[in-house]
Design a protein around this motif. Structure first.
Motif, PDB file in Angstrom:
ATOM      1  N   ASN A 173       0.826  -1.210   0.000  1.00 48.65           N
ATOM      2  CA  ASN A 173       0.000   0.000   0.000  1.00 48.65           C
ATOM      3  C   ASN A 173       0.860   1.261   0.000  1.00 48.65           C
ATOM      4  O   ASN A 173       0.563   2.221  -0.718  1.00 48.65           O
ATOM      5  CB  ASN A 173      -0.962   0.008   1.185  1.00 48.65           C
ATOM      6  N   ASP A 174       1.925   1.264   0.807  1.00 45.51           N
ATOM      7  CA  ASP A 174       2.814   2.426   0.869  1.00 45.51           C
ATOM      8  C   ASP A 174       3.510   2.670  -0.471  1.00 45.51           C
ATOM      9  O   ASP A 174       3.656   3.814  -0.904  1.00 45.51           O
ATOM     10  CB  ASP A 174       3.854   2.262   1.971  1.00 45.51           C
ATOM     11  N   LEU A 175       3.941   1.593  -1.125  1.00 48.23           N
ATOM     12  CA  LEU A 175       4.592   1.745  -2.425  1.00 48.23           C
ATOM     13  C   LEU A 175       3.621   2.282  -3.469  1.00 48.23           C
ATOM     14  O   LEU A 175       3.979   3.145  -4.278  1.00 48.23           O
ATOM     15  CB  LEU A 175       5.174   0.410  -2.885  1.00 48.23           C
ATOM     16  N   ALA A 176       2.402   1.782  -3.460  1.00 39.82           N
ATOM     17  CA  ALA A 176       1.392   2.276  -4.401  1.00 39.82           C
ATOM     18  C   ALA A 176       1.121   3.759  -4.152  1.00 39.82           C
ATOM     19  O   ALA A 176       0.990   4.544  -5.095  1.00 39.82           O
ATOM     20  CB  ALA A 176       0.108   1.458  -4.278  1.00 39.82           C
ATOM     21  N   HIS A 177       1.072   4.137  -2.898  1.00 37.04           N
ATOM     22  CA  HIS A 177       0.848   5.538  -2.534  1.00 37.04           C
ATOM     23  C   HIS A 177       2.020   6.406  -3.006  1.00 37.04           C
ATOM     24  O   HIS A 177       1.808   7.462  -3.628  1.00 37.04           O
ATOM     25  CB  HIS A 177       0.666   5.652  -1.019  1.00 37.04           C
ATOM     26  N   ALA A 178       3.229   5.971  -2.744  1.00 36.00           N
ATOM     27  CA  ALA A 178       4.411   6.730  -3.161  1.00 36.00           C
ATOM     28  C   ALA A 178       4.432   6.891  -4.675  1.00 36.00           C
ATOM     29  O   ALA A 178       4.720   7.975  -5.197  1.00 36.00           O
ATOM     30  CB  ALA A 178       5.689   6.033  -2.686  1.00 36.00           C
ATOM     31  N   GLU A 179       4.095   5.827  -5.374  1.00 38.20           N
ATOM     32  CA  GLU A 179       4.058   5.861  -6.838  1.00 38.20           C
ATOM     33  C   GLU A 179       3.061   6.911  -7.339  1.00 38.20           C
ATOM     34  O   GLU A 179       3.378   7.718  -8.225  1.00 38.20           O
ATOM     35  CB  GLU A 179       3.679   4.472  -7.341  1.00 38.20           C
TER      36      GLU A 179
ATOM     37  N   GLU B 241      10.985   9.737   3.712  1.00 32.57           N
ATOM     38  CA  GLU B 241      10.719   8.992   4.947  1.00 32.57           C
ATOM     39  C   GLU B 241       9.863   7.757   4.676  1.00 32.57           C
ATOM     40  O   GLU B 241      10.069   6.703   5.273  1.00 32.57           O
ATOM     41  CB  GLU B 241      10.040   9.886   5.990  1.00 32.57           C
ATOM     42  N   LEU B 242       8.914   7.877   3.768  1.00 30.08           N
ATOM     43  CA  LEU B 242       8.080   6.734   3.410  1.00 30.08           C
ATOM     44  C   LEU B 242       8.928   5.636   2.775  1.00 30.08           C
ATOM     45  O   LEU B 242       8.802   4.458   3.113  1.00 30.08           O
ATOM     46  CB  LEU B 242       6.966   7.171   2.460  1.00 30.08           C
TER      47      LEU B 242
ATOM     48  N   ARG C 211      12.083   5.124   3.246  1.00 32.55           N
ATOM     49  CA  ARG C 211      12.911   4.566   4.311  1.00 32.55           C
ATOM     50  C   ARG C 211      12.119   3.547   5.122  1.00 32.55           C
ATOM     51  O   ARG C 211      12.587   2.436   5.395  1.00 32.55           O
ATOM     52  CB  ARG C 211      13.426   5.684   5.219  1.00 32.55           C
ATOM     53  N   LYS C 212      10.903   3.903   5.474  1.00 30.16           N
ATOM     54  CA  LYS C 212      10.035   3.011   6.250  1.00 30.16           C
ATOM     55  C   LYS C 212       9.736   1.726   5.474  1.00 30.16           C
ATOM     56  O   LYS C 212       9.792   0.629   6.021  1.00 30.16           O
ATOM     57  CB  LYS C 212       8.734   3.733   6.587  1.00 30.16           C
ATOM     58  N   ILE C 213       9.437   1.882   4.190  1.00 27.96           N
ATOM     59  CA  ILE C 213       9.140   0.720   3.350  1.00 27.96           C
ATOM     60  C   ILE C 213      10.341  -0.217   3.301  1.00 27.96           C
ATOM     61  O   ILE C 213      10.206  -1.431   3.474  1.00 27.96           O
ATOM     62  CB  ILE C 213       8.750   1.168   1.929  1.00 27.96           C
ATOM     63  N   SER C 214      11.501   0.347   3.076  1.00 28.53           N
ATOM     64  CA  SER C 214      12.707  -0.461   2.976  1.00 28.53           C
ATOM     65  C   SER C 214      12.956  -1.237   4.269  1.00 28.53           C
ATOM     66  O   SER C 214      13.229  -2.443   4.241  1.00 28.53           O
ATOM     67  CB  SER C 214      13.908   0.433   2.659  1.00 28.53           C
ATOM     68  N   GLN C 215      12.850  -0.576   5.394  1.00 28.32           N
ATOM     69  CA  GLN C 215      13.054  -1.236   6.681  1.00 28.32           C
ATOM     70  C   GLN C 215      12.019  -2.334   6.904  1.00 28.32           C
ATOM     71  O   GLN C 215      12.354  -3.431   7.373  1.00 28.32           O
ATOM     72  CB  GLN C 215      12.991  -0.225   7.827  1.00 28.32           C
ATOM     73  N   SER C 216      10.783  -2.062   6.559  1.00 25.19           N
ATOM     74  CA  SER C 216       9.721  -3.056   6.724  1.00 25.19           C
ATOM     75  C   SER C 216       9.965  -4.279   5.849  1.00 25.19           C
ATOM     76  O   SER C 216       9.754  -5.415   6.282  1.00 25.19           O
ATOM     77  CB  SER C 216       8.352  -2.453   6.386  1.00 25.19           C
ATOM     78  N   LEU C 217      10.405  -4.049   4.636  1.00 28.17           N
ATOM     79  CA  LEU C 217      10.639  -5.167   3.726  1.00 28.17           C
ATOM     80  C   LEU C 217      11.821  -6.027   4.170  1.00 28.17           C
ATOM     81  O   LEU C 217      11.790  -7.250   4.003  1.00 28.17           O
ATOM     82  CB  LEU C 217      10.838  -4.660   2.302  1.00 28.17           C
ATOM     83  N   VAL C 218      12.833  -5.409   4.738  1.00 25.63           N
ATOM     84  CA  VAL C 218      13.954  -6.194   5.276  1.00 25.63           C
ATOM     85  C   VAL C 218      13.467  -7.040   6.444  1.00 25.63           C
ATOM     86  O   VAL C 218      13.801  -8.225   6.549  1.00 25.63           O
ATOM     87  CB  VAL C 218      15.131  -5.275   5.678  1.00 25.63           C
ATOM     88  N   ARG C 219      12.623  -6.463   7.305  1.00 26.62           N
ATOM     89  CA  ARG C 219      12.050  -7.245   8.409  1.00 26.62           C
ATOM     90  C   ARG C 219      11.191  -8.386   7.871  1.00 26.62           C
ATOM     91  O   ARG C 219      11.229  -9.508   8.373  1.00 26.62           O
ATOM     92  CB  ARG C 219      11.213  -6.347   9.331  1.00 26.62           C
ATOM     93  N   ALA C 220      10.401  -8.098   6.835  1.00 25.61           N
ATOM     94  CA  ALA C 220       9.557  -9.137   6.244  1.00 25.61           C
ATOM     95  C   ALA C 220      10.415 -10.257   5.659  1.00 25.61           C
ATOM     96  O   ALA C 220      10.081 -11.438   5.807  1.00 25.61           O
ATOM     97  CB  ALA C 220       8.657  -8.545   5.165  1.00 25.61           C
ATOM     98  N   ALA C 221      11.518  -9.901   5.017  1.00 26.53           N
ATOM     99  CA  ALA C 221      12.412 -10.915   4.456  1.00 26.53           C
ATOM    100  C   ALA C 221      12.973 -11.807   5.554  1.00 26.53           C
ATOM    101  O   ALA C 221      13.121 -13.019   5.366  1.00 26.53           O
ATOM    102  CB  ALA C 221      13.549 -10.250   3.677  1.00 26.53           C
TER     103      ALA C 221
ATOM    104  N   GLN D 274      14.638   6.033  -2.299  1.00 28.37           N
ATOM    105  CA  GLN D 274      15.065   6.946  -1.230  1.00 28.37           C
ATOM    106  C   GLN D 274      16.264   7.771  -1.709  1.00 28.37           C
ATOM    107  O   GLN D 274      16.297   8.992  -1.504  1.00 28.37           O
ATOM    108  CB  GLN D 274      15.428   6.129   0.008  1.00 28.37           C
ATOM    109  N   GLU D 275      17.215   7.127  -2.374  1.00 26.51           N
ATOM    110  CA  GLU D 275      18.397   7.850  -2.870  1.00 26.51           C
ATOM    111  C   GLU D 275      18.021   8.925  -3.897  1.00 26.51           C
ATOM    112  O   GLU D 275      18.609   9.995  -3.909  1.00 26.51           O
ATOM    113  CB  GLU D 275      19.400   6.867  -3.477  1.00 26.51           C
ATOM    114  N   THR D 276      17.055   8.618  -4.757  1.00 26.04           N
ATOM    115  CA  THR D 276      16.677   9.591  -5.780  1.00 26.04           C
ATOM    116  C   THR D 276      15.940  10.784  -5.186  1.00 26.04           C
ATOM    117  O   THR D 276      15.868  11.840  -5.811  1.00 26.04           O
ATOM    118  CB  THR D 276      15.785   8.966  -6.878  1.00 26.04           C
ATOM    119  N   LEU D 277      15.417  10.631  -3.991  1.00 25.88           N
ATOM    120  CA  LEU D 277      14.677  11.713  -3.340  1.00 25.88           C
ATOM    121  C   LEU D 277      15.563  12.591  -2.459  1.00 25.88           C
ATOM    122  O   LEU D 277      15.083  13.562  -1.878  1.00 25.88           O
ATOM    123  CB  LEU D 277      13.519  11.126  -2.511  1.00 25.88           C
ATOM    124  N   ARG D 278      16.820  12.268  -2.357  1.00 21.97           N
ATOM    125  CA  ARG D 278      17.729  13.088  -1.528  1.00 21.97           C
ATOM    126  C   ARG D 278      17.963  14.419  -2.139  1.00 21.97           C
ATOM    127  O   ARG D 278      18.050  14.697  -3.235  1.00 21.97           O
ATOM    128  CB  ARG D 278      19.056  12.376  -1.342  1.00 21.97           C
TER     129      ARG D 278
END
Length: 127
Positions: A24-30, A87-88, A90-100, A123-127
């Protein structure tokens, strides 16, 4: 029900919750990135890389076999900024690592890690 089975059920519950939330977060960011790109004269130049990574992360995560959701829920229009998107991501990335880490299916683990990689790139492209 044994303690081991209860532990597996809780772990699977967390896992699916994280996957659904990240999807859901990725769809929102997109959607937000696409909207920003469409509003600016050179928007697709400025936001194109971020949009591409958001799309790639979303598509990678949808490959997780354990993810059985339909199209993500639409959000109300949000006046987001690049900082909020950062920030979104970053949160997505951390969540996906936890899910993995929680995934027992190797294909789920791979989908999560690939999506996390693209979320990191977003996240890098948004810096």
């Amino acid at each position: 029900m044994t303690h081991e089975r209860e532990h597996q059920d809780v772990r699977h519950g967390w896992f699916t919750e994280i996957l659904s939330s990240a999807l859901n977060d990725l769809a929102h960011a997109e959607r937000v990135i696409t909207a920003y790109a469409a509003q600016e004269p050179d928007g697709f130049i400025a936001w194109g890389m971020a949009e591409g990574e958001a799309v790639q992360a979303h598509q990678a995560l949808r490959q997780a076999p354990s993810l059985h959701t339909a199209t993500p829920t639409d959000y109300a229009t949000v006046n987001a900024t690049a900082d909020a998107l950062y920030e979104l991501a970053r949160k997505i990335s951390q969540s996906l690592v936890r899910a993995a880490e929680l995934a027992s299916d190797p294909d789920d683990k791979m989908a999560c890690l690939q999506a996390a990689l693209h979320a990191d790139r977003l996240q890098e492209t948004l810096r």
